[in-house]
Design an enzyme around this catalytic site. Sequence first.
Site, short mmCIF file in Angstrom:
data_model
loop_
_atom_site.label_atom_id
_atom_site.label_comp_id
_atom_site.label_asym_id
_atom_site.label_seq_id
_atom_site.Cartn_x
_atom_site.Cartn_y
_atom_site.Cartn_z
N ILE A 95 0.84 -1.19 0.00
CA ILE A 95 0.00 0.00 0.00
C ILE A 95 0.88 1.24 0.00
CG2 ILE A 95 -1.70 1.34 1.31
CD1 ILE A 95 -2.65 -1.29 2.55
N TYR A 159 10.04 11.44 -8.11
CA TYR A 159 9.54 10.60 -7.01
C TYR A 159 9.24 11.44 -5.77
CZ TYR A 159 8.88 6.13 -4.62
OH TYR A 159 8.34 5.05 -3.96
N LYS A 166 9.35 6.39 1.87
CA LYS A 166 9.81 5.01 1.76
C LYS A 166 11.05 4.77 2.63
CE LYS A 166 6.90 3.12 -1.18
NZ LYS A 166 6.00 2.02 -0.80
#
Length: 258
Positions: A95, A159, A166
């Site tokens: 997710i 990104y 992350k």
Amino acid sequence: MTAALTLSGKRGVILGVANSHSIAFGCAKALADLGAELCITYVNEKSKPFVEPLLPELNAPLCLPCDVSVPGAIEALFAQLEAEWGSLDFVIHSIAWSPLAELQGRLVDTSAEGFSQAIDISCHSFIRVASAAEKLMEANGGTLITMSYYGSEKVVDHYAMMGPIKAALESSVRYLAAELGEKNIRVHTVSPGPMPTRAASGISHFDELMDDAVRRSPLHRLGTPDDVGKLVAFLVSDWATGHTGSQMFVDAGHHIMA
């Protein structure tokens, strides 16, 4: 002679199956093919019709709602899993989300609200999942796996704020592995390379990113959801009982190239 890899008798939940092209589906298919019994989640009633048709090929007797952005949704999911199964062997968390405008913008322009929403759904939800799963894995141990990307370590154009998020997710995996190891609960990050999934379509110039990955990776191809699924199946299996806290790439070697 070494026994064949099997997941027969293992039960687990997959969060993040969106369609048959998603990384989570690749994981679910590999796990099911090796005999695991699955629970597949869907976000809401709008997404349910895209997920339910996939169940027959996934050995998935349970298909339950779980919108991780809704308070109490994770806890409700795991309460139902406890009622149905009593215990759990693995959780696959695939997710990630951010506001589209902020994903396509600069990190320096990120709003506090947008960043908070993105890190809650993409990172802290995995911590909440680990907390809920711990009780169901206390007796026999288990495996928790989440998905990251190389943009956590190096700056990848377009990104933006997902890189720092992350990175936080990967650090969380290491701390969870340390904290849950005494209960024989293993925690991993799997880091797929660029793949043509619906989730990736929100990243600007994503076709260029995939072309670069094919050109520069040692294997000169993209990784696939099936590749990810095979690695995840190994990590969930009894063949990987000596591994925890790891980060493993599925990107045809792209991450090693300058």
